[in-house]
Enzyme design. Sequence first.
Site, PDB file in Angstrom:
ATOM      1  CB  SER A  83      -0.922   0.005   1.199  1.00  0.00           C
ATOM      2  OG  SER A  83      -0.174   0.152   2.375  1.00  0.00           O
TER       3      SER A  83
ATOM      4  CE  LYS B  65      -6.739  -0.992   5.036  1.00  0.00           C
ATOM      5  NZ  LYS B  65      -5.403  -1.532   5.243  1.00  0.00           N
TER       6      LYS B  65
ATOM      7  CB  THR C  86     -12.331 -10.804  20.507  1.00  0.00           C
ATOM      8  OG1 THR C  86     -12.637  -9.418  20.387  1.00  0.00           O
ATOM      9  CG2 THR C  86     -12.344 -11.420  19.121  1.00  0.00           C
ATOM     10  CB  THR C  87     -17.485  -8.993  21.387  1.00  0.00           C
ATOM     11  OG1 THR C  87     -17.443  -9.097  22.813  1.00  0.00           O
ATOM     12  CG2 THR C  87     -18.922  -8.793  20.936  1.00  0.00           C
TER      13      THR C  87
HETATM   14  C1  LIG Z   1      -4.752  -1.982   6.587  1.00  0.00           C
HETATM   15  C2  LIG Z   1      -3.988  -3.253   6.420  1.00  0.00           C
HETATM   16  C3  LIG Z   1      -4.284  -4.382   7.181  1.00  0.00           C
HETATM   17  C4  LIG Z   1      -5.247  -4.328   8.314  1.00  0.00           C
HETATM   18  O1  LIG Z   1      -6.566  -4.308   7.867  1.00  0.00           O
HETATM   19  P1  LIG Z   1      -7.670  -3.594   8.771  1.00  0.00           P
HETATM   20  O2  LIG Z   1      -8.936  -4.219   8.364  1.00  0.00           O
HETATM   21  O3  LIG Z   1      -7.572  -2.135   8.495  1.00  0.00           O
HETATM   22  O4  LIG Z   1      -7.308  -3.899  10.194  1.00  0.00           O
HETATM   23  C5  LIG Z   1      -3.652  -5.562   6.901  1.00  0.00           C
HETATM   24  N1  LIG Z   1      -2.725  -5.656   5.915  1.00  0.00           N
HETATM   25  C6  LIG Z   1      -2.391  -4.581   5.190  1.00  0.00           C
HETATM   26  C7  LIG Z   1      -1.370  -4.729   4.114  1.00  0.00           C
HETATM   27  C8  LIG Z   1      -2.992  -3.348   5.418  1.00  0.00           C
HETATM   28  O5  LIG Z   1      -2.629  -2.275   4.731  1.00  0.00           O
END
Ligand SMILES: *Cc1c(COP(=O)(O)O)cnc(C)c1O
Length: 404
Positions: free
Chosen positions: A188, A247, A276-277
């Site tokens: 990313s 995302k 966890t819930t």
């Molecule tokens: C954002 C991200 C995550 C974590 O995902 P979330 O649902 O936001 O906790 C995992 N791996 C990568 C590469 C990310 O950029």
Amino acid sequence: MGFDKLFNAQLDALKQEGNYRVFAELERKSGQFPRARSHDENGPEEVTVWCSNDYLGMGQHPKVIQAMKDAVDSCGCGAGGTRNISGTNHQHLLLEREIADLHGKQDALLFTSGYVSNWATLSTLGSRLPDAVILSDELNHASMIEGIRHSRAEKVIWRHNDPEDLDRKLSALPANKTKIVAFESVYSMDGDICPMQEIVEVAEKHGAMTYLDEVHAVGLYGPRGGGISEQEGLADRITLIEGTLGKAYGVVGGYVSGSDALCDFIRSFSSGFIFTTALPPAVAAAARVSIAHLKESQIERMRQRAQVAKLRKRLDHLGIPHLHNDSHIIPVMIKDPVKCRQLADILMRDFGIYVQPINYPTVPKGTERLRFTPGPLHSDADIEHLVQALSTLWKRCALAHAVA
Ligand SMILES: *Cc1c(COP(=O)(O)O)cnc(C)c1O
């Protein structure tokens, strides 16, 4: 009281380096994304968000909103328990089936976030499999790194996106080890995409399991949004695909998908899954509708690609250096933490453009950047406003016009 001195000493050091984090306080406006209300008193009240991971605007899609509302009306707000004790809702199972189908796998398991899914699954695999060695790409996300560390398994780091280095490192390991190759499809921060076919072939040659993070690709790539593994026709050769619902799908939550036995194993042994819930049923319902929509609809992906291409072309035209890659992520390199933050501040205050400066430790020192993620809801006028603002600032700050 006395402890605050200890806290402040470290915070002051961060501030001096220019790496102190300031979170923009926003109110997203449903129906008007990427516009948001800003609570920063020094800037305009309405800003355009240029760095959201709600890549396709699904967080405000009418079908997704309706699904969440309907599920709140029928099930209430919370899940009411952990998955083990009363918290497994019908909506969770429907979503897990939807995810398994997305990746062509037997089953899937939901987690409260993508971070937790990586952390919990890699910890469990690394700690429970006999003589496990985890081979981790050097630029893997913090959630994978933490999961591997917590597993206490042997860890080998291979050079970023380098299948030859992976091959060498696998060759050096004894045959009796359980080898797990952990990597991402779209990284990313640079927006580069892994050479998946080569990595899979190397792993197969050594009898290694493949653990693929498709967080920045699900919903966006492949004809049904199954990610780069779907686009490349490789999903059935990957042992485990991990993804997020927060995302491109615009909601929240994470998952892993693989064989029945793999999912049953994680379900049964992973503390981060069990204790966890469970996610609220309404979140699961909304995420399922979002996934189902993006399995069919191409409009969001096509329009996103068009806007990404337009912004790249305009930046090239104005000589603003950005990293070239095959993804939807456009990093404009600033290479200085203080300048990076200043530019972001001016963009927000003077132009109503919100882009978060990306500094160390998210990226290595000296590679500070502004990371733009154009989406289907950014208009051509938004793009033009952004490039004009950048162009003005570029001249003002006399930054080098070299291509990074
Ligand atoms: C954002 C991200 C995550 C974590 O995902 P979330 O649902 O936001 O906790 C995992 N791996 C990568 C590469 C990310 O950029």
